[in-house]
Design an enzyme around this catalytic site. Structure first.
Site, PDB file in Angstrom:
ATOM      1  N   ASP A   1      -9.156 -15.024  -9.176  1.00 54.09           N
ATOM      2  CA  ASP A   1      -7.825 -14.425  -9.147  1.00 54.09           C
ATOM      3  C   ASP A   1      -7.908 -13.134  -8.315  1.00 54.09           C
ATOM      4  O   ASP A   1      -8.857 -12.356  -8.465  1.00 54.09           O
ATOM      5  CB  ASP A   1      -7.461 -14.111 -10.608  1.00 54.09           C
ATOM      6  CG  ASP A   1      -6.053 -13.599 -10.776  1.00 54.09           C
ATOM      7  OD1 ASP A   1      -5.246 -14.316 -11.383  1.00 54.09           O
ATOM      8  OD2 ASP A   1      -5.772 -12.477 -10.308  1.00 54.09           O
ATOM      9  N   ILE A   2      -6.942 -12.939  -7.427  1.00 56.10           N
ATOM     10  CA  ILE A   2      -6.954 -11.713  -6.605  1.00 56.10           C
ATOM     11  C   ILE A   2      -6.566 -10.528  -7.500  1.00 56.10           C
ATOM     12  O   ILE A   2      -5.580 -10.616  -8.246  1.00 56.10           O
ATOM     13  CB  ILE A   2      -5.991 -11.844  -5.415  1.00 56.10           C
ATOM     14  CG1 ILE A   2      -6.415 -13.041  -4.547  1.00 56.10           C
ATOM     15  CG2 ILE A   2      -5.939 -10.558  -4.590  1.00 56.10           C
ATOM     16  CD1 ILE A   2      -5.498 -13.339  -3.382  1.00 56.10           C
TER      17      ILE A   2
ATOM     18  N   GLU B   1      -1.643 -16.393  -7.356  1.00 66.04           N
ATOM     19  CA  GLU B   1      -2.809 -15.803  -6.679  1.00 66.04           C
ATOM     20  C   GLU B   1      -4.084 -16.252  -7.385  1.00 66.04           C
ATOM     21  O   GLU B   1      -5.061 -15.541  -7.438  1.00 66.04           O
ATOM     22  CB  GLU B   1      -2.723 -14.268  -6.597  1.00 66.04           C
ATOM     23  CG  GLU B   1      -1.809 -13.580  -7.583  1.00 66.04           C
ATOM     24  CD  GLU B   1      -2.320 -13.611  -9.022  1.00 66.04           C
ATOM     25  OE1 GLU B   1      -1.986 -14.584  -9.713  1.00 66.04           O
ATOM     26  OE2 GLU B   1      -3.015 -12.669  -9.455  1.00 66.04           O
TER      27      GLU B   1
HETATM   28  N1  GTP Z   1       3.245 -12.900  -1.808  1.00 70.58           N
HETATM   29  C1  GTP Z   1       3.155 -13.782  -2.808  1.00 70.58           C
HETATM   30  N2  GTP Z   1       3.081 -13.320  -4.082  1.00 70.58           N
HETATM   31  C2  GTP Z   1       2.971 -14.219  -5.091  1.00 70.58           C
HETATM   32  C3  GTP Z   1       2.948 -15.592  -4.855  1.00 70.58           C
HETATM   33  N3  GTP Z   1       2.855 -16.223  -6.041  1.00 70.58           N
HETATM   34  C4  GTP Z   1       2.788 -15.269  -6.988  1.00 70.58           C
HETATM   35  N4  GTP Z   1       2.849 -14.036  -6.422  1.00 70.58           N
HETATM   36  C5  GTP Z   1       2.821 -12.733  -7.048  1.00 70.58           C
HETATM   37  O1  GTP Z   1       1.550 -12.495  -7.588  1.00 70.58           O
HETATM   38  C6  GTP Z   1       1.679 -11.448  -8.523  1.00 70.58           C
HETATM   39  C7  GTP Z   1       0.776 -11.695  -9.692  1.00 70.58           C
HETATM   40  O2  GTP Z   1       0.820 -10.569 -10.485  1.00 70.58           O
HETATM   41  P1  GTP Z   1       0.038 -10.442 -11.828  1.00 70.58           P
HETATM   42  O3  GTP Z   1       0.007 -11.761 -12.544  1.00 70.58           O
HETATM   43  O4  GTP Z   1       0.622  -9.293 -12.571  1.00 70.58           O
HETATM   44  O5  GTP Z   1      -1.415 -10.184 -11.403  1.00 70.58           O
HETATM   45  P2  GTP Z   1      -2.082  -8.971 -10.627  1.00 70.58           P
HETATM   46  O6  GTP Z   1      -1.116  -7.962 -10.116  1.00 70.58           O
HETATM   47  O7  GTP Z   1      -2.956  -9.598  -9.614  1.00 70.58           O
HETATM   48  O8  GTP Z   1      -2.962  -8.287 -11.754  1.00 70.58           O
HETATM   49  P3  GTP Z   1      -4.363  -8.751 -12.229  1.00 70.58           P
HETATM   50  O9  GTP Z   1      -4.414 -10.241 -12.208  1.00 70.58           O
HETATM   51  O10 GTP Z   1      -4.535  -8.202 -13.613  1.00 70.58           O
HETATM   52  O11 GTP Z   1      -5.375  -8.151 -11.286  1.00 70.58           O
HETATM   53  C8  GTP Z   1       3.157 -11.396  -8.910  1.00 70.58           C
HETATM   54  O12 GTP Z   1       3.711 -10.214  -8.401  1.00 70.58           O
HETATM   55  C9  GTP Z   1       3.764 -12.604  -8.210  1.00 70.58           C
HETATM   56  O13 GTP Z   1       5.070 -12.343  -7.757  1.00 70.58           O
HETATM   57  C10 GTP Z   1       3.054 -16.045  -3.490  1.00 70.58           C
HETATM   58  O14 GTP Z   1       3.052 -17.245  -3.178  1.00 70.58           O
HETATM   59  N5  GTP Z   1       3.152 -15.099  -2.520  1.00 70.58           N
END
Ligand code: GTP
Length: 352
Positions: free
Chosen positions: A224-225, A267
């Site tokens: 996970d990013i 992500e």
């Molecule tokens: N640009 C983009 N963002 C995405 C996509 N799918 C999901 N996201 C975003 O990915 C983010 C995931 O956020 P979180 O689940 O809070 O995870 P995080 O900010 O990486 O926090 P941690 O996992 O705790 O490190 C959200 O803001 C979603 O809107 C996509 O296809 N493109």
């Protein structure tokens, strides 16, 4: 995604329609040619013959106009078959043949040849039929007038049937091609993640279950990013997409052949490796460090990206891929709450 698919199917339907109407046009033109030819050959020897020719010409003309004006757009495909049969019945009915069986024979066998052997085989068979008729009736000087009539009718029957069969087969081939390319397009859309071009969740799990059922070592990495929301919020969603693409590209480069990589969430990614825990851990660590070192450039921006990884290797307690995933997810959850940017090894099933 759905738009591309509908668009493709619409193209296929359009193609099928245009082929269908092309076949209709040919049938109608042939009907006209046959009527004119029969009229010239038999010079309207009876009232019945005159009425038949007049009816055939009128129907062909009306249908042709209807076709040109798109009135037939919504008629079922079977109409072209009806008109084909109609044309050939006319050919036989109008022929003052002592043995119309000859024309019927060529009609049936040529259609069969195109149907069973395809276009090339059908054309070769038609050429063989023409040769047979030429050999039977030549030289013309030795033939009676009735035999010459029969000769012309047989050649016309072979010629008309071959053209109709050719256009049908050609239409079928085009239709099959259009449908199979639509199917592969649908298959692609159903299995591939539209943004990154790697396996989507559906394909990852269906392929992953197959691999899980095979014997041998198998390890699952969920990754996970880190703080991806922050990347989106700071640089915008489009930049977030670019980061997802460049992280995927790097993973694809680093992973060896045989590794199954899929985007299983926004992500979140999963990697299935047919290796033991030690090797999988080394690969996971290498990926983590490569991604952390890489300066992700999006336009003129440099974005620091790190990932967290959870790793589970199949043990005696893992009955399914979902068991493995559940352990890898727990490990990922742990590392996410203990500093991120690291690899966590899942506890064995017995310790959970
Ligand atoms: N640009 C983009 N963002 C995405 C996509 N799918 C999901 N996201 C975003 O990915 C983010 C995931 O956020 P979180 O689940 O809070 O995870 P995080 O900010 O990486 O926090 P941690 O996992 O705790 O490190 C959200 O803001 C979603 O809107 C996509 O296809 N493109």
């Amino acid at each position: 995604m759905a738009f591309g698919c509908n668009h493709n199917l619409a193209n296929a339907k359009e193609l099928v329609h245009s082929d269908h109407f092309q076949v209709l046009r040919i049938c109608l033109i042939l009907t006209g040619v046959v009527c004119a030819g029969m009229a010239a050959l038999f010079s309207f020897q009876s009232v019945w013959l005159s009425l038949s020719v007049a009816t055939a010409s009128a129907v062909a003309l009306i249908l042709f106009i209807a076709l040109q004006r798109d009135w037939l757009k919504f008629l079922p495909a079977s109409i072209s078959l009806l008109i084909t049969v109609y044309s050939v019945i006319h050919l036989l009915a109008l022929a003052d043949l002592s043995e119309p069986v000859g024309a019927a024979y060529y009609f049936c066998t040529i259609l069969g040849a195109f149907f069973f052997l395809g276009i090339t085989g059908g054309l070769i068979y038609s050429a063989a039929c023409v040769l047979a008729v030429l050999l039977l009736y030549l030289p013309p000087a030795l033939q009676s007038a009735a035999a010459m009539n029969e000769f012309y009718v047989l050649l016309t029957a072979i010629f008309c049937t071959s053209i109709i069969a050719y256009y049908y087969e050609h239409a079928v081939e085009k239709r099959t091609y259009a449908l199979s390319s639509s199917l592969s397009q649908l298959d692609y859309l159903a299995n591939v993640d539209y943004l990154t071009g790697i396996a989507n969740r559906r394909y990852f799990f269906s392929e992953g279950r197959k691999q899980f059922s095979e014997p041998g070592a198998i390890s699952l990495i969920t990754l996970d990013i880190d703080d991806f929301k922050k990347i989106n919020d700071t640089y915008g969603h489009a930049t977030g997409d670019q980061v997802l693409i460049s992280v995927t590209r790097l993973m694809k480069c680093r992973l060896r052949k045989g590794a199954l990589l899929g985007r299983t969430g926004g992500e979140e990614f999963c990697i299935l490796l047919k290796v033991d825990r030690k090797t999988a851990q080394a690969r996971a660590e290498a990926l983590r460090s490569d991604i952390a070192k890489l300066n992700h450039r999006v336009g003129d921006k440099k974005i620091a990206v790190t990932i967290s990884l959870g790793l589970a290797t199949r043990g005696p307690g893992d009955k399914s891929l979902e068991d493995l995933l559940s352990r890898a997810d727990k490990a990922l959850y742990d590392i996410k709450h203990h500093g991120k940017n690291g690899v966590a090894i899942a506890k064995p099933q017995s310790a959970i």
